[in-house]
Design an enzyme around this catalytic site. Structure first.
Site, PDB file in Angstrom:
ATOM      1  N   LYS A   1      61.509  72.040  37.816  1.00 36.48           N
ATOM      2  CA  LYS A   1      62.787  71.690  37.198  1.00 36.48           C
ATOM      3  C   LYS A   1      63.889  72.665  37.623  1.00 36.48           C
ATOM      4  CE  LYS A   1      61.506  68.981  33.142  1.00 36.48           C
ATOM      5  NZ  LYS A   1      61.659  68.762  31.711  1.00 36.48           N
TER       6      LYS A   1
ATOM      7  N   LYS B   1      55.106  61.038  39.975  1.00 34.21           N
ATOM      8  CA  LYS B   1      54.922  60.489  38.623  1.00 34.21           C
ATOM      9  C   LYS B   1      56.163  59.750  38.161  1.00 34.21           C
ATOM     10  CE  LYS B   1      56.074  63.627  34.787  1.00 34.21           C
ATOM     11  NZ  LYS B   1      56.705  62.775  33.805  1.00 34.21           N
TER      12      LYS B   1
ATOM     13  N   LYS C   1      61.345  59.993  33.335  1.00 33.72           N
ATOM     14  CA  LYS C   1      62.527  59.542  32.591  1.00 33.72           C
ATOM     15  C   LYS C   1      63.819  59.859  33.315  1.00 33.72           C
ATOM     16  CE  LYS C   1      61.506  60.464  27.936  1.00 33.72           C
ATOM     17  NZ  LYS C   1      61.465  61.779  27.312  1.00 33.72           N
TER      18      LYS C   1
HETATM   19  P1  ATP Z   1      61.171  63.961  32.353  1.00 27.08           P
HETATM   20  O1  ATP Z   1      60.848  63.183  33.548  1.00 27.08           O
HETATM   21  O2  ATP Z   1      62.623  63.934  31.972  1.00 27.08           O
HETATM   22  O3  ATP Z   1      60.563  65.327  32.348  1.00 27.08           O
HETATM   23  P2  ATP Z   1      59.079  62.567  31.050  1.00 27.08           P
HETATM   24  O4  ATP Z   1      59.144  61.185  31.552  1.00 27.08           O
HETATM   25  O5  ATP Z   1      58.025  63.472  31.601  1.00 27.08           O
HETATM   26  O6  ATP Z   1      60.502  63.215  31.126  1.00 27.08           O
HETATM   27  P3  ATP Z   1      58.579  63.560  28.351  1.00 27.08           P
HETATM   28  O7  ATP Z   1      59.424  63.358  27.150  1.00 27.08           O
HETATM   29  O8  ATP Z   1      58.601  64.900  28.983  1.00 27.08           O
HETATM   30  O9  ATP Z   1      58.907  62.468  29.465  1.00 27.08           O
HETATM   31  O10 ATP Z   1      57.085  63.164  28.014  1.00 27.08           O
HETATM   32  C1  ATP Z   1      56.628  62.478  26.867  1.00 27.08           C
HETATM   33  C2  ATP Z   1      55.143  62.243  26.994  1.00 27.08           C
HETATM   34  O11 ATP Z   1      54.892  61.276  28.024  1.00 27.08           O
HETATM   35  C3  ATP Z   1      54.323  63.472  27.385  1.00 27.08           C
HETATM   36  O12 ATP Z   1      53.110  63.506  26.665  1.00 27.08           O
HETATM   37  C4  ATP Z   1      54.071  63.288  28.860  1.00 27.08           C
HETATM   38  O13 ATP Z   1      52.903  63.950  29.271  1.00 27.08           O
HETATM   39  C5  ATP Z   1      53.928  61.786  28.951  1.00 27.08           C
HETATM   40  N1  ATP Z   1      54.286  61.285  30.273  1.00 27.08           N
HETATM   41  C6  ATP Z   1      55.458  61.437  30.915  1.00 27.08           C
HETATM   42  N2  ATP Z   1      55.453  60.821  32.108  1.00 27.08           N
HETATM   43  C7  ATP Z   1      54.228  60.253  32.226  1.00 27.08           C
HETATM   44  C8  ATP Z   1      53.593  59.474  33.242  1.00 27.08           C
HETATM   45  N3  ATP Z   1      54.222  59.158  34.345  1.00 27.08           N
HETATM   46  N4  ATP Z   1      52.327  59.069  33.036  1.00 27.08           N
HETATM   47  C9  ATP Z   1      51.664  59.392  31.890  1.00 27.08           C
HETATM   48  N5  ATP Z   1      52.203  60.116  30.900  1.00 27.08           N
HETATM   49  C10 ATP Z   1      53.462  60.552  31.045  1.00 27.08           C
END
Ligand code: ATP
Ligand code: LTN
Length: 348
Positions: free
Chosen positions: A129, A210, A213
């Protein structure tokens, strides 16, 4: 570790002294995608009723990168509505906003002063990040300490998360063990709980990274409130491969098809054998059409409930106020215990 300060909490359905504690958090940093839903939320919902569950909307984590105040406020209520729409039942799970429970910010300072800098500099999410930011805020480095606090204030046994958070939960264990060693048994040492399927849903336009968001490229993700047309559009363009056969596989060259199959598996609840039999002899066009329909049907009830809930912000705020009171009843006494251990004179 005995749970001295926590025997019953008014309003938390069926809380018993020694039921396993489950805690997880999610950032109000944008509309959820199916990776969040399948990797995290689905298992939080499945675990309800059997254990004592805490789900936290981690707004203090969200500000480790710049946020527009109006967006943060809106996204926090949207996330609450979405989690309830996805099946988080406030009568069975303590659902609350992190900043509503002051103990989190306070304990974060205490544990910041108990965490070697090198432990934080090693975190892969911080490094990734930080690389993407022009100027890195100090809070971004400290992010995992706040996460450790979230978990440790509730004597948590299990932390259900996606694979990307495993390192942070391991750091939480290190922080807890270090503190217990210095000041005596204070914290329960938690363990990460990671599902085999769905732990890492990949981007549809790039199965080597991955689903995230914070990537807004069209085709990257499916958001939980996307329309059926959008879902069909994205899946139709999902990157696959040139092998032409359909089966679950750990081969990185087949990651796109495997990702689609996992999404199908988690939305339909069918076994892998049944899914492979269903797609035997079919082409990628048929696979994509069926995956799209499974996603649309899986998300439909969530989207409908979400639309109803988001129209009633006063009701959402009421639910979150109850959650905050339940969370404070656990976190405040724990914070006092930590302060006492560290030698603070507690206010009378
Ligand atoms: P960002 O990309 O902004 O870091 P994020 O998509 O990782 O956000 P978070 O709010 O950090 O979202 O994560 C919420 C939950 O979703 C966490 O438990 C994280 O491990 C899970 N998660 C996030 N992305 C994935 C993915 N691609 N596959 C499975 N689990 C995920
Ligand atoms: N860092 C996590 C969100 C998070 C969390 C937590 C998860 C904050 N506090 C406590 C589990 C337990 C993320 O980005 N997904």
């Amino acid at each position: 570790m005995a749970r001295s300060a926590y025997t019953t909490i008014a309003g938390v359905a069926g809380v018993a002294g020694e039921r396993a504690r489950v805690f997880s958090g999610i950032q109000p940093s944008g509309m959820l995608h199916i990776g969040n839903y399948l990797g995290a939320i689905q298992q939080w919902v499945a675990g309800q009723g059997q254990k004592t569950n805490f789900i936290c909307l981690v707004d203090l984590h969200a500000i480790t990168v710049p946020q527009e105040p109006a967006d943060l406020r809106r996204q926090t209520r949207e996330l609450a509505a979405l989690l309830i729409a996805a099946g988080i039942d406030p009568a069975q799970t303590t659902l609350f906003v992190q900043s509503h429970v002051r103990a989190h910010a306070e304990a974060c300072w205490l544990l910041t002063c108990q965490t070697p800098l090198g432990w934080l500099e090693r975190m892969t999410q911080y490094k990734a990040k930080a690389q993407r930011q022009e100027s890195v805020l100090a809070g971004l480095l400290n992010y995992p300490v706040l996460m450790a606090v979230d978990i440790l204030l509730y004597d948590t046994d299990e932390v259900p998360v996606g694979d990307d958070q495993k390192q942070h939960v391991e750091l939480t264990r290190d922080i807890a063990q270090r503190f217990n060693g210095l000041y005596g048994e204070t914290f329960v040492v938690p363990k990460p709980v990671i599902r085999e399927s769905g732990a890492r849903i990949m981007a549809l336009n790039d199965p080597t990274s991955k689903m995230s968001k914070s990537d807004f490229t069209r085709g990257h993700a499916i958001r939980v409130n996307d329309t059926p047309e959008e879902i069909r559009w994205v899946i139709k363009r999902a990157v696959t491969d040139a092998f032409g056969s359909i089966g679950f596989s750990a081969d990185p060259a087949r990651a796109g098809v495997n990702n689609l199959l996992q999404i199908y598996e988690l939305f339909t609840g069918q076994s892998r054998a049944a899914i492979e039999a269903h797609f035997a002899g079919k082409g990628y066009g048929a696979l994509k059409a069926d995956v799209a329909e499974a996603v649309i049907e899986g998300l439909r009830p969530i989207r409908e409930r979400y639309e109803r809930l988001i129209g009633d912000p006063a009701e959402l705020d009421r639910i979150l106020a109850i959650g905050a009171a339940q969370a404070r009843a656990v976190a405040d006494p724990k914070l006092r215990e930590v302060m006492e251990r560290m030698g603070f004179v507690l206010p009378a």
